[in-house]
Scaffold this motif. Structure first.
Motif, PDB file in Angstrom:
ATOM      1  N   MET A   1       0.564  -1.448   0.596  1.00  0.00           N
ATOM      2  CA  MET A   1      -0.133  -0.498  -0.093  1.00  0.00           C
ATOM      3  C   MET A   1       0.987   1.398   0.026  1.00  0.00           C
ATOM      4  N   THR A   5      -3.112   6.597  -0.044  1.00  0.00           N
ATOM      5  CA  THR A   5      -3.896   6.061   0.881  1.00  0.00           C
ATOM      6  C   THR A   5      -4.672   6.256   2.090  1.00  0.00           C
ATOM      7  N   ARG A  50     -11.313   5.486  -4.184  1.00  0.00           N
ATOM      8  CA  ARG A  50     -10.122   3.925  -3.961  1.00  0.00           C
ATOM      9  C   ARG A  50     -10.321   3.146  -3.688  1.00  0.00           C
ATOM     10  N   VAL A  52      -8.597  -0.902  -2.441  1.00  0.00           N
ATOM     11  CA  VAL A  52      -7.113  -1.514  -2.413  1.00  0.00           C
ATOM     12  C   VAL A  52      -6.892  -2.989  -2.779  1.00  0.00           C
ATOM     13  N   GLU A  58     -10.070  -7.602  -3.080  1.00  0.00           N
ATOM     14  CA  GLU A  58     -10.215  -5.978  -4.170  1.00  0.00           C
ATOM     15  C   GLU A  58     -11.444  -5.603  -3.135  1.00  0.00           C
TER      16      GLU A  58
END
Ligand SMILES: [Zn+2]
Length: 186
Positions: A1, A5, A50, A52, A58
């Protein structure tokens, strides 16, 4: 990540869809939110664009979540420095001026050196100047009395006071839960 984020906090609502707290606003990092989603402890109410992903899943980052178990809010509030400031609306109880938290201190109405205790009823928010002026004197000796007699606040009172402070950052999906959360007149 990646760090992009890092700034996607979720507003956390109680199971009744009211924010857990207003000031500071109840926010969780997206990492904590994703964990809670996988543990099935929260319902997703709104999402950021957004996402991740890992190799096997997902998830769009939630922007608003609601706890599945209700946390009762009618317990007594913790006696903390922050909650004393919040009870007193971040205003000096002697001169009445408002200050940011870092410029406030608290004052013992009956000074500790004279037997005063650190309790909700004997501690008030004060600016640094007033606190220094009052020193170790009693109110009657220096004509400095708190504007409002201090008492133990209810959680509801702290919530109401906190609602008056606008947080630095507001995602648009949070607005409904922050500004429509007032009792309607019949
Ligand atoms: Zn003051």
């Amino acid at each position: 990540m990646n760090t992009a984020t890092a700034s996607f906090p979720a507003l956390v609502l109680n199971a009744d869809y009211r924010p857990l707290s207003y000031f500071p606003l109840s926010l969780w990092s997206w990492q904590d939110v994703v964990k809670a989603v996988f543990l099935d402890r929260v319902a997703i109410v709104s999402e950021y664009d957004r996402a991740v992903r890992s190799p096997s899943w997902e998830i769009k980052l939630p922007s608003v979540i609601a706890l599945k178990s209700y946390i009762p809010m009618n317990r007594r509030p913790a006696f903390t420095r922050f909650n004393v400031f919040l009870r007193d609306r971040f205003g000096c109880q002697y001169c009445g001026a408002g200050y940011p938290p870092e410029e406030l201190t608290f004052d013992h109405i009956v000074p500790r050196s004279r037997g005063g205790r650190t309790t909700w009823q004997n501690v008030v928010t004060a600016c640094i100047d007033c606190n220094r002026d009052k020193g170790n004197r009693l109110g009657g000796e220096c004509h400095m009395h708190p504007l409002v007699a201090p008492e133990i606040p209810t959680v509801r009172r702290l919530q109401e006071n906190g609602r008056g402070f606008r947080p630095d950052f507001l995602h648009e999906s949070w607005r409904d839960f922050l500004y429509w959360d007032s009792e309607l007149d019949p």
